[in-house]
Design a protein around this motif. Structure first.
Motif, PDB file in Angstrom:
ATOM      1  N   PRO A  71       0.840  -1.208   0.000  1.00  0.00           N
ATOM      2  CA  PRO A  71       0.000   0.000   0.000  1.00  0.00           C
ATOM      3  C   PRO A  71       0.872   1.254   0.000  1.00  0.00           C
ATOM      4  N   SER A  73       1.537   5.648   0.217  1.00  0.00           N
ATOM      5  CA  SER A  73       1.360   6.717   1.187  1.00  0.00           C
ATOM      6  C   SER A  73      -0.109   7.108   1.246  1.00  0.00           C
ATOM      7  N   VAL A  74      -0.500   7.754   2.328  1.00  0.00           N
ATOM      8  CA  VAL A  74      -1.887   8.196   2.446  1.00  0.00           C
ATOM      9  C   VAL A  74      -2.122   9.334   1.460  1.00  0.00           C
ATOM     10  N   TYR A  76      -4.624  12.343   0.585  1.00  0.00           N
ATOM     11  CA  TYR A  76      -5.640  13.164   1.221  1.00  0.00           C
ATOM     12  C   TYR A  76      -6.379  13.932   0.134  1.00  0.00           C
ATOM     13  N   GLU A  97     -12.549   3.787   7.951  1.00  0.00           N
ATOM     14  CA  GLU A  97     -11.865   3.429   9.193  1.00  0.00           C
ATOM     15  C   GLU A  97     -12.173   4.434  10.287  1.00  0.00           C
ATOM     16  N   LEU A 115     -11.063   8.620   7.321  1.00  0.00           N
ATOM     17  CA  LEU A 115     -10.079   7.698   6.760  1.00  0.00           C
ATOM     18  C   LEU A 115     -10.742   6.461   6.184  1.00  0.00           C
ATOM     19  N   ARG A 117      -9.860   2.948   3.049  1.00  0.00           N
ATOM     20  CA  ARG A 117      -8.899   2.257   2.176  1.00  0.00           C
ATOM     21  C   ARG A 117      -9.582   1.985   0.847  1.00  0.00           C
ATOM     22  N   ASP A 118      -8.788   1.977  -0.218  1.00  0.00           N
ATOM     23  CA  ASP A 118      -9.360   1.658  -1.521  1.00  0.00           C
ATOM     24  C   ASP A 118      -9.475   0.148  -1.692  1.00  0.00           C
ATOM     25  N   ASN A 122      -4.853   0.490  -0.276  1.00  0.00           N
ATOM     26  CA  ASN A 122      -4.126   1.749  -0.131  1.00  0.00           C
ATOM     27  C   ASN A 122      -4.891   2.680   0.799  1.00  0.00           C
ATOM     28  N   PRO A 123      -4.193   3.342   1.737  1.00  0.00           N
ATOM     29  CA  PRO A 123      -4.872   4.255   2.648  1.00  0.00           C
ATOM     30  C   PRO A 123      -5.236   5.572   1.954  1.00  0.00           C
ATOM     31  N   LEU A 124      -6.465   6.038   2.207  1.00  0.00           N
ATOM     32  CA  LEU A 124      -6.953   7.296   1.660  1.00  0.00           C
ATOM     33  C   LEU A 124      -7.607   8.084   2.783  1.00  0.00           C
ATOM     34  N   ALA A 125      -7.756   9.375   2.573  1.00  0.00           N
ATOM     35  CA  ALA A 125      -8.482  10.209   3.522  1.00  0.00           C
ATOM     36  C   ALA A 125      -9.226  11.287   2.753  1.00  0.00           C
TER      37      ALA A 125
END
Length: 133
Positions: A71, A73-74, A76, A97, A115, A117-118, A122-125
């Motif tokens: 995954p 980077s976040v 935003y 999350e 927050l 995740r896709d 991958n982390p998203l915000a």
């Protein structure tokens, strides 16, 4: 480094493109295009997909080597109305999350985020500055 190059300035413009890994490109395209509703631009070989996100292009790609298979980077994403975006995406089945919550406050406004995740982990915000009294 010469003194003339040390004195030279660099002018930065907006971020042009961000790349995220996608194990299953078709699944990732459906998530960003159909679930998030991000404008789809095009797909290109050997496993790339491009989306418009304001002035930035989001590129999804299959990892070329093992060290890129994790995954990212976040990311935003600024949205004009965080609560409305959150509600719309929850209605489309997105699991967050965290619910929208303040992360920073300054006179007259606060920064709020939610927050998620896709489809590829991958982390998203989502983020928005919100006026406060």
């Amino acid at each position: 480094m010469s003194s003339s190059s040390a004195a030279a300035t660099v002018t930065w413009d907006d971020l042009g493109q961000v790349a995220l890994r996608a194990q299953d490109l078709d699944r990732a395209v459906r998530f960003y295009r159909d679930v998030l509703g991000m404008p789809f631009l095009f797909q290109a070989p050997p496993g790339l997909a491009f989306f418009r996100c304001g002035s930035v292009t989001l590129m999804l790609s299959r990892p070329e080597r093992a060290e890129f298979d994790h995954p990212g980077s976040v990311l935003y994403f600024r949205v004009p109305d965080l609560d409305a975006a959150y509600a719309a995406l929850v209605g489309r089945g997105v699991r967050f999350e965290s619910e929208p919550h303040p992360v920073h406050r300054e006179p007259g406004r606060e920064l709020r985020m939610a927050l998620l995740r896709d489809s590829e982990g991958n982390p998203l915000a989502l983020m928005a500055w919100v006026p406060v009294a």
